[in-house]
Design an enzyme around this catalytic site. Structure first.
Site, PDB file in Angstrom:
ATOM      1  N   ASP A  98       0.865  -1.174   0.000  1.00 25.00           N
ATOM      2  CA  ASP A  98       0.000   0.000   0.000  1.00 25.00           C
ATOM      3  C   ASP A  98       0.900   1.221   0.000  1.00 25.00           C
ATOM      4  O   ASP A  98       1.786   1.336   0.861  1.00 25.00           O
ATOM      5  CB  ASP A  98      -0.893  -0.015   1.243  1.00 25.00           C
ATOM      6  CG  ASP A  98      -1.891   1.126   1.260  1.00 25.00           C
ATOM      7  OD1 ASP A  98      -2.370   1.516   0.182  1.00 25.00           O
ATOM      8  OD2 ASP A  98      -2.197   1.628   2.360  1.00 25.00           O
ATOM      9  N   ASP A 100       0.642   5.340  -0.012  1.00 24.62           N
ATOM     10  CA  ASP A 100      -0.230   6.502   0.129  1.00 24.62           C
ATOM     11  C   ASP A 100       0.565   7.781  -0.050  1.00 24.62           C
ATOM     12  O   ASP A 100       1.590   7.979   0.620  1.00 24.62           O
ATOM     13  CB  ASP A 100      -0.883   6.534   1.521  1.00 24.62           C
ATOM     14  CG  ASP A 100      -1.942   5.471   1.696  1.00 24.62           C
ATOM     15  OD1 ASP A 100      -2.579   5.088   0.700  1.00 24.62           O
ATOM     16  OD2 ASP A 100      -2.147   5.030   2.846  1.00 24.62           O
TER      17      ASP A 100
END
Length: 172
Positions: A98, A100
């Site tokens: 992930d 971000d």
């Protein structure tokens, strides 16, 4: 690299050798077009946000200097997630990687695909504490300093919700 924009990226993984996933992604961030990685925090182990029926995460934050626009950088980050075989099965579910986009050049930016700074930045110890390692003087648009946010989250280190990993430590 000429005129650049400062950006901070949150990294996380809890599948398929998460430590290796994050370490490899940190290296790959330095190879994005028109982008250079200039700093990275230590790696941290953290409990998952949301569903607890998944492994703990390995997290870190990286500082980039880039000439990409926010959306072009987002596209590059999502392509990197795909190269790590990221599958989006459920909100806050397990993932191989992930990435971000947390903050970019002190900009407040709203787009259907991206909000800057990241709307949950101040609410996550696994973002605030690694970010504070490499950007203590950072100030959010609401005036909060990263140092003051880090003070608020230091309890996560003593509660076991977040712990720095040493060079050879595996995730619990």
């Amino acid at each position: 690299m000429g005129r650049h924009t400062q950006a901070f990226i949150g990294l996380g993984s809890n599948l398929d050798a998460p430590r290796r996933q994050v370490e490899q992604a940190l290296e790959e961030l330095d190879r994005l077009p028109l982008t250079r990685r200039v700093a990275a925090s230590r790696l941290y182990a953290s409990r998952p946000v949301g569903p607890q029926d998944q492994p703990d995460y390995v997290n870190a934050v990286a500082e980039l200097h880039t000439r990409l626009s926010p959306l072009a950088l987002l596209d590059q980050l999502q392509a990197l997630e795909q190269r790590h075989r990221r599958v989006r099965q459920r909100h806050w579910g397990p993932r191989t990687l992930d990435l971000d986009l947390l903050w970019m050049n002190a900009a407040e930016w709203r787009h259907p695909r991206l909000t800057l700074p990241h709307p949950e930045l101040a609410n996550r110890a696994f973002v605030v504490l690694p970010l504070a390692e490499i950007a203590t003087d950072l100030r959010l648009p609401d005036g909060q300093t990263l140092a003051s946010l880090a003070e608020r989250w230091n309890g996560a280190l003593t509660s076991g919700d977040l712990s720095p990993l040493n060079a050879t430590e595996a995730v619990r």
